[in-house]
Scaffold this active site. Structure first.
Site, PDB file in Angstrom:
ATOM      1  CG  ASP A 308      18.232 103.799  18.448  1.00 23.78           C
ATOM      2  OD1 ASP A 308      18.153 102.555  18.437  1.00 23.78           O
ATOM      3  OD2 ASP A 308      19.107 104.422  19.050  1.00 23.78           O
ATOM      4  CB  THR A 310      18.763 103.155  23.521  1.00 17.78           C
ATOM      5  OG1 THR A 310      18.600 101.758  23.736  1.00 17.78           O
ATOM      6  CG2 THR A 310      19.378 103.798  24.745  1.00 17.78           C
ATOM      7  CG  ASP A 556      19.857 108.707  20.641  1.00 15.54           C
ATOM      8  OD1 ASP A 556      19.953 107.694  19.923  1.00 15.54           O
ATOM      9  OD2 ASP A 556      19.959 108.688  21.875  1.00 15.54           O
TER      10      ASP A 556
END
Length: 605
Positions: A308, A310, A556
């Site tokens: 990912d 971000t 996350d």
């Protein structure tokens, strides 16, 4: 089409449940009404000893050793069973040491529950929850008990229990289950079924077994052992037949049987177990918690790493950058945006950054649609105070269908230069139509939006990102960035991290129009994927695996849960949601994926 009920109004107008007092909770715990089934991070000491001592090969060799002792050949018995005894001792000691260290480190990522005690929220361990407690679930939080929603509204990801990817809306009176995760909104629920009665604990054992996956090394070792076992059985039959024909003494027959069994590498399983334990300890010292024993071995086979943007490539510490008005005076738009950020009942990093830049007081809510990573927009309506109306904040691409053609043209002219700078860009708009639900009960994007401004935010690249990606490129691991942000924004950050400037970029809207063959080709050829939904992330991982790739996924957020589950190796950031940590094979304790190249080399070694 029905108007969205004013659930958010009640969350402002009515006081939330105060919950049990500490004395009442302590009394219920004494009565055995606690959530007393904490998740085990490793095997027990008894399981370690049993699994290492009572293997099939150990039982056979020790049985032969006992037979030799009975026949007066104690020295031969030592040869037969002594080496196995030493291997078992070494293996047990190493696993016990690994267990202690891993259990200690696991405390750092232990999930917590937010409980209301006498009207005050506090964080406690899941096993301290008692029946009747009032718990609060924010986006990314996992429910730790079953019970009804008492207050607020939100959407729950029940995929870990049902396998369905669609978020399920929850309102007061609806039930939530342990093991599900809050995707959007904030709600309070009461713990009715705790401990062994909860849904999650009833399914936990089967879920753990289902999660287990052998690495290529483990499959190869199993094949070698099976072949050598068949060979040894053949030779044992020859030994027994020869003993019967030649009338050999029983002692000599047993001795020959021991020699034949020696062709089976009985220490191989133990050696692998010890290697996994030692590898876990070494990697733990560098900042990674191994939740699956074979995760380091699996990582060494990875040829595609999906991550990912971000929170993984970047620090996920969003900072307000600028406000670009599209209609009206700047002061008025800024005031409306400040009111929006202060009024939402489920603030996230984006609204928190805006609220920090423009502090304001909450308004009286009429209706609200919380932010969801699937919708990529949120909406709030208030009817009292300054600037009353209906306001929407979200990804420009997702709000585009509700804009007029003239507004779309003006938006594109202002949007493209900002995206090219790598900024995170959101559109703030006002709606003319009320918030509503569609036929399936899901929030509907308001029609006739009037764009008010573009809001830009900045994120910081992690300092180790460039070196880590270069290390993976050196060993032949291809990196793909899969994000919910605009593809151009993702591409700018990826270039800053050292990825190729000509990397192919694909958006989620493009993927949505492809058939299975085109989707698989796009997954293979694409490097930068933007505006991707959680379901598309999952399908990208599955498409890569179906083409023979060994895939690792780093994430996350709750939107990464499905893709982590379907990857060969799931890796979560420590600061990520409980959802990602719960399904990951490996957790990066310091939020630094700079440890991964070392873990990759450890697995190969």
């Amino acid at each position: 089409m029905t108007q969205l009920p004013a659930l958010a109004t009640s969350s402002r107008a009515l006081a939330p449940p105060i919950g049990l007092t500490e004395d009442a909770a302590a009394e219920r715990m004494r009565q055995g009404l606690g959530n007393t089934l904490p998740t085990k991070t490793t095997r027990t000491y008894l399981q370690i000893a049993r699994d290492n001592v009572f293997t099939f090969f150990n039982v056979v060799l020790w049985g032969l050793g006992i037979a030799l002792i009975i026949m007066g050949r104690a020295s031969d018995a030592v040869v037969a069973a002594g080496v196995v005894l030493v291997n078992v001792a070494v293996s047990v000691i190493q696993e016990v040491r690994a267990k202690r260290m891993l259990d200690h480190i696991a405390l750092l990522t232990r999930p917590h529950a937010t409980v209301q005690r006498a009207g005050q929220p506090r964080e406690i361990a899941p096993e301290q929850v008692v029946q009747g407690d009032v718990l609060v679930a924010h986006p990314g939080d996992q429910c730790v008990a079953d019970g009804p929603v008492l207050f607020g509204q939100g959407e729950m990801d029940e995929s870990l229990l049902t396998g369905e990817a669609d978020a399920v809306a929850k309102h007061p009176g609806d039930s939530v289950s342990a093991g599900t995760f809050c995707v959007s909104g904030t709600l309070s629920y009461q713990a009715e079924r705790v401990g062994a009665q909860s849904t999650a604990n009833q399914l936990a054992q089967g879920a753990r077994r289902f999660r287990s996956e052998l690495t290529p090394l483990q499959r190869e070792v199993n094949l070698v052992i099976q072949i050598l076992l068949l060979v040894s059985v053949f030779f044992e039959l020859l030994v027994v037949g020869n003993a019967l024909i030649a009338h050999l003494a029983p002692v000599e027959t047993v001795q020959r049987s021991v020699v034949v069994l020696a062709i089976i590498p009985v220490g191989l399983f133990l050696a692998i177990s010890v290697a996994y334990a030692l590898g876990s300890i070494r990697i733990a010292g560098h900042g990674a918690l191994i939740q699956q024993a074979n995760a380091i071995d699996a990582l060494s086979h990875v040829d595609i790493l999906c991550l990912d943007k971000t929170g993984t490539l970047t620090t996920n510490a969003l900072t307000f950058n600028r406000l670009v008005p599209l209609a009206g005076e700047r002061e008025a738009v800024q005031r409306q945006l400040a009111a929006f950020a202060a009024t939402v009942t489920s603030p996230n990093k984006t609204t928190a950054a805006i609220a920090l830049a423009f502090p304001d007081t909450p308004r009286q809510i009429v209706a609200e649609t919380p932010f969801s990573s699937i919708r990529k927009w949120s909406a709030v309506a208030w009817d009292a105070g300054d600037d009353e109306g209906i306001y929407v904040l979200g990804a420009p691409e997702m709000l585009l269908p509700a804009l007029s053609l003239a507004s779309q043209a003006r938006l594109a002219a202002s949007l493209d230069p900002l995206v090219a700078q790598g900024l995170r860009v959101l559109l703030f708009a006002q709606a003319a139509a009320p918030l509503a639900l569609d036929a399936a009960g899901q929030p509907q994007l308001p029609a006739l939006l009037t764009p008010l401004s573009l809001v830009t935010l900045t994120d910081t690249l992690r300092p180790e990102a460039r070196q880590t990606l270069a290390s993976f490129a050196t060993v032949g691991v291809q990196v793909k960035v899969i994000s919910g942000d605009h593809p151009e924004t993702v591409a700018v950050v990826a270039r800053q991290a050292g990825m190729p400037t000509d990397a192919r970029r694909i958006s989620g809207t493009e993927l949505a129009t492809m058939d299975d063959a085109q989707f698989a080709q796009a997954a293979e050829e694409g490097v930068i994927f933007g505006r991707i939904t959680p379901t598309q992330k999952e399908h990208l991982v599955q498409a890569l695996r179906s083409q023979g790739h060994y895939v690792a996924m780093i994430g996350d957020g709750v939107n990464d849960v499905l893709s982590l589950k379907h990857a060969n190796v799931g890796i979560a950031m420590q600061s990520g949601s409980q959802a990602t940590r719960g399904v990951a094979d490996m957790i990066l304790l310091n939020d630094s994926f700079g440890v991964l190249p070392g873990a990759f080399m450890e697995g190969q070694r």
